[in-house]
Design a protein around this motif. Structure first.
Motif, PDB file in Angstrom:
ATOM      1  N   LEU A 374       1.753  30.590 -12.576  1.00  0.00           N
ATOM      2  CA  LEU A 374       2.050  29.503 -11.510  1.00  0.00           C
ATOM      3  C   LEU A 374       3.345  28.682 -11.955  1.00  0.00           C
ATOM      4  CD1 LEU A 374       0.512  28.176  -8.899  1.00  0.00           C
ATOM      5  CD2 LEU A 374      -0.239  26.432 -10.759  1.00  0.00           C
ATOM      6  N   THR A 378       6.829  27.954 -10.017  1.00  0.00           N
ATOM      7  CA  THR A 378       7.054  26.858  -9.577  1.00  0.00           C
ATOM      8  C   THR A 378       8.207  26.033  -9.977  1.00  0.00           C
ATOM      9  OG1 THR A 378       4.643  26.672  -9.341  1.00  0.00           O
ATOM     10  CG2 THR A 378       5.971  24.547  -9.348  1.00  0.00           C
TER      11      THR A 378
ATOM     12  N   LEU B  59       3.196  21.634  -9.474  1.00  0.00           N
ATOM     13  CA  LEU B  59       2.097  22.583  -9.674  1.00  0.00           C
ATOM     14  C   LEU B  59       0.989  22.678  -8.540  1.00  0.00           C
ATOM     15  CD1 LEU B  59       2.061  23.037 -13.445  1.00  0.00           C
ATOM     16  CD2 LEU B  59       3.041  24.540 -11.812  1.00  0.00           C
ATOM     17  N   THR B  62       2.151  23.972  -5.299  1.00  0.00           N
ATOM     18  CA  THR B  62       2.090  25.397  -5.262  1.00  0.00           C
ATOM     19  C   THR B  62       0.913  26.161  -5.550  1.00  0.00           C
ATOM     20  OG1 THR B  62       2.970  25.482  -7.603  1.00  0.00           O
ATOM     21  CG2 THR B  62       4.621  25.849  -6.019  1.00  0.00           C
ATOM     22  N   GLY B  63       0.054  25.506  -6.353  1.00  0.00           N
ATOM     23  CA  GLY B  63      -1.143  25.920  -6.738  1.00  0.00           C
ATOM     24  C   GLY B  63      -2.183  25.752  -5.553  1.00  0.00           C
ATOM     25  N   VAL B  65      -0.932  25.839  -2.318  1.00  0.00           N
ATOM     26  CA  VAL B  65      -0.633  26.932  -1.288  1.00  0.00           C
ATOM     27  C   VAL B  65      -1.361  28.051  -1.871  1.00  0.00           C
ATOM     28  CG1 VAL B  65       1.413  27.977  -0.448  1.00  0.00           C
ATOM     29  CG2 VAL B  65       1.498  25.749  -0.863  1.00  0.00           C
TER      30      VAL B  65
END
Lengths: 417, 232
Positions: A374, A378, B59, B62-63, B65
């Motif tokens: 992740l 990112t 984070l 994005t996490g 999503v």
């Protein structure tokens, strides 16, 4: 060395290598697929195994290879391996052949060796566990044989039960620098050389405070043995909150994780590779599986980093409030101590406790692999001066201050926090 | 003499050192003599300067999503296991391209060309193109990729038709000027986007190929609308 111990060692070896190498392969798939899902894409889905079903409707005769098993793109990891192994193994004429080939070994071996000291399930009694499982599936005769062979002996679910645990990790992990440095120097390529220089300075910079950042935790734990760390993290405050490293030193968790991720040389710390600037950095001149080993090392290192972080900061194999604490300290002194096998305070078979512990460890491991990927998808890449500034001007002073403050607090409290 | 005639351009009078000063939006927006800042000063808060909160919030986005899409894929899986995977909404905005097409693929998008065909077949039963070989499409083409050879039509009622009609599809820019220019609706651009090929020679579409657009071709569960693949 008795035979039972040898067999337990082989079992541990098979388990660790099986988990680690498969995880390394799977992570190449996870990397692609997770990045795709995070970006609203489908991701890897083209590699397939064709299965002949039905005839060709155009009447050409013969079987039509129409069904395609893609299995969510999982075969991409397989095709990667086949591609790497079957590509031309070309060694450029201008390289220093001995060092050039040596660098590959320095890349893969330290990462695999590092995992040897990570305890993945705590102490266990293989004789009791196996005879329980065999009795359950109705092989009572075999159960007795196995039980007699292993006896009540307590072994560790860990490849090498070293009391220097963390120091071993640092010592072996540091040799990973040789891989990048030697690969770059021996390649005879300016891009490789620049990548090697960058990797050397980056990895050495981040190794300085990687050790110092966990010194505070070592002061609190009072040990560098991973088994004892796992044991100590099973203690609780007020019988509720587990004394996990991340709760003892939360700020150092971020610092340590940053250092480990910088060691791994992946985005956002991919200075040594930097596709946009240095082709592929220090392994530009490598082909086929030699290059594949460098790539595989990065993915294996994700799992190893996750293992170390879980062991030091997230209670290793412990599930707080569910499985009863192991008694490693007592076992070390009294090997014939009867273990407590309890879930929610109820007596349960030994193998169930072991399954829960190993499952907890693997679950935490997978979570931190996920987290690292992740982060990789990112954060944008750092500039080179930003990497150095972050390491030397912020992380290093912060780590040193943390050691002094933690040591002072521990002295004031008169022992362990 | 006006400025224009003298070749002067007053537009650049307010350029100082290469920077264009902003014009006041209304009278009195700037006071005279004020140093106008025409860039945005950095306004980083402490949390942003520390970088860690920014990383964590990034984070979280994005996490978020990731897990939202994973939940959608889980719902999709419940459809797929019942054999309704094709219609069910996915956790992605992209599609498995050659097998699937996006449902919102624009019906007015410009793709592969076709030549329309007359209702009446020729004297010997052959299909005749609508084209009257007026060269208007070839003239309108900004990429000069249409090449026509005119000839006498076999139909006595029609004066001219195209003996050859070649489109170099690799040069075509899909502007659609040819179909705008055509007086007899002989050339059209379909929505068919699949024109990739392995041989450059096959990038020249001849008259016969441009006229075989109508049955929809199906192979291996893949639908190739608006054209038949060419023989090897």
């Amino acid at each position: 060395m008795d035979t039972a111990f040898f067999v337990v060692c082989l079992m541990n070896l098979a388990f660790v290598l099986g988990v680690l190498l498969n995880l390394g392969g799977l992570l190449t798939w996870v990397e692609r697929k997770q990045g795709a899902v995070m970006a609203n894409r489908i991701g890897a889905n083209r590699a397939y195994i064709p299965v002949p079903v039905g005839r060709d409707p155009n009447g050409a005769g013969g079987f039509k290879w129409s069904k395609r098993f893609t299995l969510m793109g999982l075969f991409h990891a397989l095709t990667d391996g086949i591609k790497m192994l079957t590509k031309e193994n070309f060694t450029p004429p201008f390289v220093d052949k001995f060092v050039y080939n040596l660098a590959v070994w320095f890349s893969a071996v330290p990462v695999l060796v590092t995992f040897a000291v990570v305890p993945f399930g705590g102490p266990f009694q293989p004789g009791v566990m196996m005879s329980e499982v065999l009795n359950l599936v109705g092989l009572a005769g075999l159960a007795t044989t196995v039980g007699d062979f292993f006896g009540d002996g307590v072994y560790h679910m860990q490849l090498a039960n070293l009391n220097v645990g963390l120091l071993f990790v640092f010592a072996i992990g540091s040799t990973g620098i040789f891989s990048a440095a030697l690969a770059g120097w021996s390649s005879g390529n300016k891009f490789s050389l620049l990548g090697a220089l960058r990797s050397s300075s980056q990895m050495i910079s981040y190794e300085v405070f990687m050790g110092i950042s966990v010194l505070g935790l070592l002061v609190v734990y009072g040990t560098v043995d991973f088994n004892e760390m796992a044991q100590l993290q099973q203690q609780t405050w007020f019988d509720v909150i587990p004394k996990w490293g991340v709760l003892l030193q939360p700020h150092m968790f971020f610092v340590f994780m940053t250092a480990l991720m910088a060691e791994n040389k992946r985005v956002p710390f991919d200075m040594p590779e930097a596709e946009s600037e240095l082709v592929a950095g220090y392994f530009t001149e490598y082909t086929s599986m030699k290059m594949g080993l460098f790539m595989m090392t990065e993915f294996l290192e994700i799992a190893v980093i996750a293992g170390i972080i879980v062991t030091m900061f997230f209670g290793a194999y412990h599930i707080p409030g569910v499985v009863a604490a192991t008694d490693y300290m007592h076992w070390a002194a009294h090997p014939d101590l009867v273990p407590v096998n309890a879930v929610f305070g109820h007596e349960v078979p030994h193998f169930l406790v072991i399954v829960l512990r190993v499952g907890a460890f693997l679950g935490k491991l997978v979570f931190f692999c996920w987290l690292q990927i992740l982060i990789r998808w990112t954060l944008p890449k750092f500039r080179y001066d930003q990497v150095m500034k972050l390491g030397w001007k912020y992380m290093l002073p912060l780590s040193i201050v943390n050691v002094i403050v933690t040591a002072g607090v521990v002295i004031l409290l008169g022992g362990m926090a | 003499m006006s400025d224009i005639e003298l070749g002067r351009n007053r537009d650049f009078d307010n350029v100082i050192d290469g920077h264009v000063l902003p014009q006041p939006a209304y009278q009195g927006e700037f006071t005279e003599g004020e140093i106008v800042k025409y860039y945005n000063p950095s306004k980083m808060t402490l949390a942003e300067k520390l970088y860690l909160p920014a990383i964590l919030s990034g984070l979280a986005i994005t996490g978020g999503v990731f897990w939202k899409n994973m939940a959608r894929w889980a719902v999709w899986f419940t459809y797929w296991i019942r054999g309704k995977g094709k219609e069910a909404p996915k956790g992605a905005v992209t599609v498995y391209y050659p097998e699937e097409e996006r449902p919102d693929f624009s019906p007015i998008s410009r793709g592969k060309h076709i030549l329309t065909i007359r209702n009446q077949a020729g004297p010997s039963g052959e299909a005749l193109p609508q084209c009257v070989a007026c060269y208007m499409c070839a003239t309108a083409c900004p990429a000069f990729c249409i090449h026509i050879v005119a000839g006498e039509s076999p139909d006595p009622n029609i004066e001219k038709y195209c003996v050859e009609f070649d489109i170099e599809i690799d040069k075509c820019i899909f502007c659609g000027y040819c179909e705008e220019a055509c007086p007899v609706d002989a050339i059209r651009l379909t929505t068919e986007p699949r024109m990739a090929d392995y041989q450059r020679e096959r990038m020249i579409y001849d008259r016969e190929y441009l006229m075989t657009w109508n049955p929809t071709y199906v192979e291996d569960d893949h639908v190739y609308p608006g054209g038949h693949p060419r023989e090897e």
